[in-house]
Design a protein around this motif. Structure first.
Motif, short mmCIF file in Angstrom:
data_model
loop_
_atom_site.label_atom_id
_atom_site.label_comp_id
_atom_site.label_asym_id
_atom_site.label_seq_id
_atom_site.Cartn_x
_atom_site.Cartn_y
_atom_site.Cartn_z
N SER A 1 0.80 -1.21 0.00
CA SER A 1 0.00 0.00 0.00
C SER A 1 0.84 1.27 0.00
N TYR A 2 1.75 1.40 0.99
CA TYR A 2 2.55 2.64 1.13
C TYR A 2 4.00 2.40 1.52
N GLY A 3 4.31 1.22 2.06
CA GLY A 3 5.66 0.98 2.58
C GLY A 3 6.75 1.08 1.54
N TRP A 4 6.41 0.76 0.28
CA TRP A 4 7.43 0.80 -0.78
C TRP A 4 7.91 2.22 -1.06
N ARG A 5 7.16 3.25 -0.61
CA ARG A 5 7.57 4.63 -0.84
C ARG A 5 8.72 5.06 0.10
N ILE A 6 8.81 4.40 1.25
CA ILE A 6 9.79 4.80 2.27
C ILE A 6 11.22 4.80 1.75
N PRO A 7 11.70 3.74 1.07
CA PRO A 7 13.10 3.75 0.62
C PRO A 7 13.43 4.88 -0.35
N PHE A 8 12.46 5.31 -1.14
CA PHE A 8 12.73 6.40 -2.08
C PHE A 8 12.84 7.74 -1.35
N ALA A 9 12.07 7.91 -0.29
CA ALA A 9 12.20 9.11 0.54
C ALA A 9 13.56 9.13 1.23
N VAL A 10 14.00 7.96 1.71
CA VAL A 10 15.32 7.85 2.34
C VAL A 10 16.42 8.17 1.33
#
Length: 440
Positions: free
Chosen positions: A179-188
């Protein structure tokens, strides 16, 4: 190696790590966001769509290689390295905020495509700028060792991405990751790029570049590169087998273990994570070995091993029944690949004179990656969808065999004085005035 040399290597490598973290995070998290940008249906078809966009990024690499290689030769290695990380930061932000198919239809996939195009531009120049910088900044007697840190940093970026994936797999539910967790590494990744941008602003230029006396108007031009077309062809040919093998056992391995061998995503990710840690540690050892025995013995060892062992390794990996069997096979494959990865950066940089070195490495390398490296995952999935998955193993072995011919016939480059290279790499006697040719 003095403290100043280590500082240059550290700063150049830190930026390279962030660049390749962002590049590989796309591949590592593709299984989670593939369904977010495309209609629901066949999971393999969704992966093929995301792999296709991954490959498109590679086709922008020749453009980035030309543009940023030109910047590196005309404005300096520091200028090119700073520009690459700026582009990478922008692309990471775009992916982090891209709307899903449910919100914007194919508009989200379009944002994803634009982000990958920016990444392709950035990485197309990053490899050459980093390879050139690390090679020029090092002790001439330890160029193989110093330049090996390019793949140490590249692999460290992927390890960081896989490490974050493992953490998220254990802290978020599978639904949350999709749902949304895959976005975290790109923000990092975007945050890391901002830090590296600051570091690279204070980067020291290489002495080899500052002392170059070639005509300023000819630096970094396609006309100047044409004068070294033999060396440019060698870069394409010697890259072919190495890049296919590298992307097979790094970016594609996790998907292969989960999608074909039937291992869980968590187990497949852990196998890749562990194997890549060992792989990163091997790079400086192999690079140092090349400073003693030469570049060609390592390249030839890689090509022979990859030609002979790829089919058996991939076949056994498909039938791996657990973590340890898959890890053992993955390590065997990556040990073989180390013969290429540990020294390919310095070999390519050693082929060209200073005024066209960044462009000479960037453009032909990017072309080879667009044709072979970037398409490796897509070709593998194409074979799988066609019901002849084993055909991909033969394809990888064939690419290695082509590069083997080049390695056997090219001359040694380790003893060159980079400041005296005129027509390409020398014969190994240190004169550096003659062009690398194939042995008659």
């Amino acid at each position: 190696m003095g403290r100043q040399h280590w500082k240059k290597i550290w700063v150049g490598s830190a930026g390279n790590m962030v660049e390749w973290y962002d590049w590989f995070v796309y591949a590592s998290f593709a299984t989670y966001f593939a369904g977010a940008f495309f209609p629901s249906g066949n999971p393999t078809a969704q992966l093929m769509n995301t792999a296709g966009i991954f490959a498109v990024g590679f086709f922008m690499r020749p453009v980035g290689g030309w543009l940023l290689g030109r910047v590196g030769d005309r404005k300096g290695r520091k200028a090119a390295l700073t520009l690459t990380v700026t582009l990478m930061s922008a692309s990471a932000v775009l992916i982090a905020v891209a709307p899903t198919y449910g919100v914007a239809g194919y508009g989200g996939a379009l944002v994803l495509l634009v982000a990958r195009l920016l990444q392709g531009l950035s990485v197309g120049g990053e490899y050459a700028a980093s390879a050139t910088y690390l090679t020029e900044a090092s002790d001439p007697r330890r160029r193989g060792f110093a330049s090996s840190f390019q793949y140490v940093s590249m692999t460290a970026g992927q390890i960081a991405g896989l490490g974050l994936l493992i953490v998220l797999q254990h802290t978020l539910s599978d639904d949350a990751l999709h749902s949304y967790g895959w976005r975290i590494p790109f923000a990092v990744g975007a945050l890391g790029a901002a830090v590296v941008f600051y570091l690279r602003r204070n980067l020291l230029e290489t002495e080899v570049y500052e002392e170059d006396t070639s005509h300023a108007g000819e630096r970094g031009t396609l006309r100047a590169l044409w004068q070294h077309r033999r060396e440019a062809f060698l870069v394409v040919a010697l890259t072919m087998g190495g890049t296919v093998a590298y992307y097979t056992y790094t970016t594609y391995l996790t998907k292969y273990l989960s999608n074909s061998a039937g291992l869980s995503k968590q187990t497949a990710t852990l196998v890749s994570f562990t194997a890549l840690i060992v792989f990163a540690c091997l790079q400086p050892l192999a690079g140092a070995l090349s400073d003693r025995v030469g570049r060609r013995p390592l390249l030839i060892t890689f090509a022979v091993g990859s030609t002979v062992l790829t089919v058996p390794i991939m076949t056994l990996l498909k039938h791996a029944d657990g973590y340890w069997s898959a890890l053992g096979l993955a390590l065997l494959a990556l040990v073989v690949v180390t013969g290429y990865t540990s020294i390919n950066a310095c070999v390519k940089a050693e082929l060209f004179p200073t005024g066209v070195r960044a462009l000479g490495v960037a453009l032909p390398y990017a072309l080879a990656n667009a044709l072979f490296g970037g398409t490796a995952e897509y070709v593998a999935l194409w074979f799988k969808k066609g019901g002849i998955e084993s055909g991909f193993s033969w394809y990888v072995a064939a690419c290695a065999a082509v590069s083997l011919v080049v390695y056997v016939t090219m001359r040694e480059t380790k003893d060159l004085d980079l400041g005296r290279v005129k027509g390409g790499a020398g014969t190994g006697d240190g004169s550096a005035e003659s062009t690398v040719t194939t042995a008659s």
